[in-house]
Motif scaffolding. Structure first.
Motif, PDB file in Angstrom:
ATOM      1  N   LEU A 178     140.281 112.773 -25.399  1.00 39.48           N
ATOM      2  CA  LEU A 178     139.943 112.325 -24.049  1.00 39.48           C
ATOM      3  C   LEU A 178     140.425 113.320 -23.007  1.00 39.48           C
ATOM      4  O   LEU A 178     139.715 113.625 -22.037  1.00 39.48           O
ATOM      5  CB  LEU A 178     140.565 110.954 -23.782  1.00 39.48           C
ATOM      6  N   ARG A 179     141.639 113.826 -23.194  1.00 38.59           N
ATOM      7  CA  ARG A 179     142.167 114.795 -22.234  1.00 38.59           C
ATOM      8  C   ARG A 179     141.374 116.110 -22.293  1.00 38.59           C
ATOM      9  O   ARG A 179     141.142 116.751 -21.266  1.00 38.59           O
ATOM     10  CB  ARG A 179     143.657 115.044 -22.514  1.00 38.59           C
ATOM     11  N   ARG A 180     140.960 116.504 -23.488  1.00 38.63           N
ATOM     12  CA  ARG A 180     140.167 117.720 -23.593  1.00 38.63           C
ATOM     13  C   ARG A 180     138.812 117.549 -22.905  1.00 38.63           C
ATOM     14  O   ARG A 180     138.315 118.458 -22.235  1.00 38.63           O
ATOM     15  CB  ARG A 180     139.974 118.103 -25.069  1.00 38.63           C
ATOM     16  N   LEU A 181     138.210 116.363 -23.082  1.00 34.76           N
ATOM     17  CA  LEU A 181     136.936 116.099 -22.416  1.00 34.76           C
ATOM     18  C   LEU A 181     137.099 116.082 -20.902  1.00 34.76           C
ATOM     19  O   LEU A 181     136.240 116.588 -20.167  1.00 34.76           O
ATOM     20  CB  LEU A 181     136.361 114.762 -22.903  1.00 34.76           C
ATOM     21  N   ASP A 182     138.203 115.503 -20.433  1.00 30.05           N
ATOM     22  CA  ASP A 182     138.471 115.505 -18.989  1.00 30.05           C
ATOM     23  C   ASP A 182     138.600 116.933 -18.469  1.00 30.05           C
ATOM     24  O   ASP A 182     138.074 117.271 -17.398  1.00 30.05           O
ATOM     25  CB  ASP A 182     139.752 114.719 -18.688  1.00 30.05           C
ATOM     26  N   GLN A 183     139.312 117.769 -19.243  1.00 28.93           N
ATOM     27  CA  GLN A 183     139.493 119.153 -18.826  1.00 28.93           C
ATOM     28  C   GLN A 183     138.167 119.909 -18.831  1.00 28.93           C
ATOM     29  O   GLN A 183     137.864 120.683 -17.908  1.00 28.93           O
ATOM     30  CB  GLN A 183     140.495 119.848 -19.750  1.00 28.93           C
ATOM     31  N   MET A 184     137.364 119.666 -19.882  1.00 30.09           N
ATOM     32  CA  MET A 184     136.056 120.316 -19.949  1.00 30.09           C
ATOM     33  C   MET A 184     135.167 119.869 -18.796  1.00 30.09           C
ATOM     34  O   MET A 184     134.437 120.678 -18.203  1.00 30.09           O
ATOM     35  CB  MET A 184     135.384 119.992 -21.293  1.00 30.09           C
ATOM     36  N   ARG A 185     135.233 118.583 -18.439  1.00 31.44           N
ATOM     37  CA  ARG A 185     134.420 118.079 -17.330  1.00 31.44           C
ATOM     38  C   ARG A 185     134.858 118.713 -16.015  1.00 31.44           C
ATOM     39  O   ARG A 185     134.026 119.112 -15.198  1.00 31.44           O
ATOM     40  CB  ARG A 185     134.541 116.554 -17.267  1.00 31.44           C
ATOM     41  N   SER A 186     136.158 118.815 -15.836  1.00 29.44           N
ATOM     42  CA  SER A 186     136.666 119.451 -14.605  1.00 29.44           C
ATOM     43  C   SER A 186     136.260 120.919 -14.542  1.00 29.44           C
ATOM     44  O   SER A 186     135.827 121.410 -13.489  1.00 29.44           O
ATOM     45  CB  SER A 186     138.191 119.327 -14.545  1.00 29.44           C
ATOM     46  N   ASP A 187     136.402 121.620 -15.687  1.00 28.16           N
ATOM     47  CA  ASP A 187     136.008 123.031 -15.723  1.00 28.16           C
ATOM     48  C   ASP A 187     134.508 123.183 -15.473  1.00 28.16           C
ATOM     49  O   ASP A 187     134.074 124.125 -14.789  1.00 28.16           O
ATOM     50  CB  ASP A 187     136.372 123.645 -17.078  1.00 28.16           C
ATOM     51  N   PHE A 188     133.739 122.245 -16.043  1.00 27.09           N
ATOM     52  CA  PHE A 188     132.289 122.313 -15.876  1.00 27.09           C
ATOM     53  C   PHE A 188     131.897 122.165 -14.410  1.00 27.09           C
ATOM     54  O   PHE A 188     131.079 122.938 -13.888  1.00 27.09           O
ATOM     55  CB  PHE A 188     131.623 121.213 -16.710  1.00 27.09           C
ATOM     56  N   VAL A 189     132.476 121.184 -13.724  1.00 25.35           N
ATOM     57  CA  VAL A 189     132.169 120.976 -12.304  1.00 25.35           C
ATOM     58  C   VAL A 189     132.582 122.195 -11.487  1.00 25.35           C
ATOM     59  O   VAL A 189     131.839 122.667 -10.616  1.00 25.35           O
ATOM     60  CB  VAL A 189     132.862 119.700 -11.782  1.00 25.35           C
ATOM     61  N   ALA A 190     133.776 122.720 -11.790  1.00 24.95           N
ATOM     62  CA  ALA A 190     134.255 123.885 -11.042  1.00 24.95           C
ATOM     63  C   ALA A 190     133.357 125.102 -11.274  1.00 24.95           C
ATOM     64  O   ALA A 190     132.987 125.807 -10.326  1.00 24.95           O
ATOM     65  CB  ALA A 190     135.689 124.204 -11.453  1.00 24.95           C
ATOM     66  N   ASN A 191     132.985 125.336 -12.553  1.00 21.38           N
ATOM     67  CA  ASN A 191     132.140 126.490 -12.857  1.00 21.38           C
ATOM     68  C   ASN A 191     130.739 126.338 -12.280  1.00 21.38           C
ATOM     69  O   ASN A 191     130.164 127.298 -11.752  1.00 21.38           O
ATOM     70  CB  ASN A 191     132.053 126.693 -14.375  1.00 21.38           C
ATOM     71  N   ALA A 192     130.172 125.116 -12.391  1.00 22.68           N
ATOM     72  CA  ALA A 192     128.834 124.883 -11.849  1.00 22.68           C
ATOM     73  C   ALA A 192     128.828 125.095 -10.337  1.00 22.68           C
ATOM     74  O   ALA A 192     127.896 125.696  -9.782  1.00 22.68           O
ATOM     75  CB  ALA A 192     128.357 123.484 -12.203  1.00 22.68           C
ATOM     76  N   SER A 193     129.854 124.593  -9.682  1.00 20.75           N
ATOM     77  CA  SER A 193     129.951 124.770  -8.228  1.00 20.75           C
ATOM     78  C   SER A 193     130.026 126.246  -7.876  1.00 20.75           C
ATOM     79  O   SER A 193     129.380 126.710  -6.929  1.00 20.75           O
ATOM     80  CB  SER A 193     131.183 124.035  -7.691  1.00 20.75           C
ATOM     81  N   HIS A 194     130.820 126.998  -8.666  1.00 21.21           N
ATOM     82  CA  HIS A 194     130.962 128.436  -8.398  1.00 21.21           C
ATOM     83  C   HIS A 194     129.638 129.163  -8.622  1.00 21.21           C
ATOM     84  O   HIS A 194     129.241 130.024  -7.813  1.00 21.21           O
ATOM     85  CB  HIS A 194     132.045 129.016  -9.300  1.00 21.21           C
ATOM     86  N   GLU A 195     128.943 128.806  -9.738  1.00 16.42           N
ATOM     87  CA  GLU A 195     127.685 129.480 -10.053  1.00 16.42           C
ATOM     88  C   GLU A 195     126.623 129.206  -8.994  1.00 16.42           C
ATOM     89  O   GLU A 195     125.798 130.067  -8.689  1.00 16.42           O
ATOM     90  CB  GLU A 195     127.188 129.022 -11.427  1.00 16.42           C
ATOM     91  N   LEU A 196     126.618 128.005  -8.437  1.00 21.44           N
ATOM     92  CA  LEU A 196     125.635 127.673  -7.400  1.00 21.44           C
ATOM     93  C   LEU A 196     126.034 128.249  -6.044  1.00 21.44           C
ATOM     94  O   LEU A 196     125.172 128.622  -5.236  1.00 21.44           O
ATOM     95  CB  LEU A 196     125.480 126.154  -7.293  1.00 21.44           C
ATOM     96  N   ARG A 197     127.327 128.320  -5.795  1.00 19.46           N
ATOM     97  CA  ARG A 197     127.790 128.805  -4.494  1.00 19.46           C
ATOM     98  C   ARG A 197     127.432 130.280  -4.277  1.00 19.46           C
ATOM     99  O   ARG A 197     127.094 130.694  -3.157  1.00 19.46           O
ATOM    100  CB  ARG A 197     129.305 128.609  -4.387  1.00 19.46           C
ATOM    101  N   THR A 198     127.507 131.075  -5.348  1.00 22.46           N
ATOM    102  CA  THR A 198     127.249 132.508  -5.201  1.00 22.46           C
ATOM    103  C   THR A 198     125.822 132.802  -4.724  1.00 22.46           C
ATOM    104  O   THR A 198     125.636 133.512  -3.717  1.00 22.46           O
ATOM    105  CB  THR A 198     127.547 133.235  -6.524  1.00 22.46           C
ATOM    106  N   PRO A 199     124.771 132.300  -5.399  1.00 23.22           N
ATOM    107  CA  PRO A 199     123.416 132.580  -4.884  1.00 23.22           C
ATOM    108  C   PRO A 199     123.145 131.928  -3.534  1.00 23.22           C
ATOM    109  O   PRO A 199     122.415 132.496  -2.706  1.00 23.22           O
ATOM    110  CB  PRO A 199     122.496 132.020  -5.966  1.00 23.22           C
TER     111      PRO A 199
END
Length: 406
Positions: A178-199
């Protein structure tokens, strides 16, 4: 008389009778009387001896019901959760098999601190023993691997105590996944936000430039509009990949039921990628059997899998100028499709993480080749739904092999 002499009055009566009969038998009266007083004195002294003290613990042991402890232990042993049965002094009365695997075998009767060294867990145990209220705490073990447990202790309410005293149950629930999934979800949101913010930042900057300093510059218009198109296309690909991942996660547990022939499917994928391969100077070679090779799957999803693998091989193995695709279907062996490039290869430390979302061996290289960092994550999700595996082998300087095993 009974109260004074206790239960000895029948003996006193018998002694008196013996004394009277002794006088009639010729024994002098004074001797008979002296013997009577002597025997009565011994009787009274014996009657007033203090009773031996009883050890309360021995008395308790005599009345303790061992069957009750056996019943509680058998119930705890059936639990999958590692559990310890503790007494009022935090001594271990029983541990189940799951706890034995987690903590190792504990001698019965030892204090729980003999194996648990976490100050937070021990403080929690002491607090519950003192106030009798349930308590829990999150505890992490870093060796031999990262594991997170929700440790809970609670008193056991017994309808019959059997003189066992108050008992407590200490449990360890593994919440690592559960903690790993939480971490992956947080990383996913952060990375997706970063990938969209750049363009988005690029688009906004170019739009402001076109509205301001370059408003009347045709050459700047042409150059900036071309860059804006690339950025919007990149953002569109990223959104499409995110939607694909979401759809795959929704039906991850539903296995496909249709039959798909891989021979024409791989030919179709190769034909669709020929323009890209020619642009990159790469040739895609198919090595297919002459007979149909069918697997159970979803055709569109399998097309997406092999498009991703062949496209990656063309882009990242461009130096090898050739990509080979092998379809193997031997008797009584699993069907395998292997995509081989002859490029620079992938360092071994990166291979286990290739299917993570937004993971890139080289961020600059990936962006220059218009990658979103989600392609292999999509491949992994599709193959999981198809009950298939992705096997990656690579050697630096010799290229990489991506094998799909059904």
């Amino acid at each position: 008389m009974n109260k004074r002499f206790g239960g000895s009055w029948p003996l006193l009566f018998a002694l008196s009778l013996v004394g009277v009969l002794s006088v009639f038998a010729g024994v002098p009266a004074w001797q008979a009387a002296l013997g009577w007083f002597f025997l009565v004195g011994l009787t009274l002294v014996g009657d007033h001896r203090p009773e031996p003290e009883t050890n309360p613990s021995e008395a308790e042991d005599e009345t303790r019901d061992p069957r009750l402890l056996d019943e509680i232990s058998a119930t705890i042993d059936a639990l999958e959760t590692p559990s310890l049965l503790l007494d009022q002094e935090a001594n271990v009365l029983f541990q189940n098999r799951a706890s034995d695997r987690l903590l190792g075998a504990l001698p019965m009767g030892v204090h729980v601190s003999a194996r648990l060294r976490s100050p937070a867990v021990l403080d929690m145990v002491r607090e519950t023993l003192a106030n009798g209220r349930p308590n829990q705490i999150e505890h992490a073990e870093r060796l031999p691997s990262q594991q997170v447990y929700m440790v809970r202790i609670a008193p056991i309410e017994l309808k019959r105590s059997g003189n066992l005293g108050q008992l407590y149950l200490l449990c360890f629930r593994d919440i690592s996944e559960l903690r790993r999934l939480d971490q992956m979800r947080s990383d996913f949101v952060a990375n997706a936000s970063h990938e969209l913010r750049t363009p988005l930042a690029s688009l906004r900057g170019f739009i402001e430039t076109l509205q301001g300093p370059a408003k009347s510059d045709p050459k700047a218009h042409e150059r900036f509009l071309s860059i804006m198109l690339d950025q919007s296309t990149r953002m569109s690909r990223l959104v499409d990949d995110l939607l694909s991942l979401s759809r795959l996660e929704l039906k991850a547990n539903v296995a496909p039921e249709c039959k798909v022939d891989l021979v024409p499917l791989l030919s179709h994928v190769r034909d669709s990628l020929v323009p890209l391969a020619e642009e990159l100077g790469v040739e895609i070679n198919l090595h297919l059997p002459d007979v149909p090779v069918e697997v159970t799957g979803d055709r569109d999803e399998l097309v997406q899998v092999f498009e991703n693998l062949m496209e990656n091989a063309c882009k990242y193995g461009q130096e090898g100028e050739r990509v080979d695709v092998y379809l193997k279907a031997a008797e009584a062996r699993p069907v395998e499709v292997t995509v081989v490039d002859h490029g620079p290869g992938i360092p071994s430390e990166h291979v286990p993480r290739l299917t993570e979302r937004f993971y890139r061996v080289s961020v600059a290289d990936s962006r220059s080749k218009k990658g979103t960092g989600l392609g292999l994550a999509i491949v992994k999700h599709i193959l999981t739904r198809h009950r298939a595996r992705l096997i990656v082998t690579s050697e630096v300087g010799k290229g990489s092999q991506f094998t799909v095993r059904f």
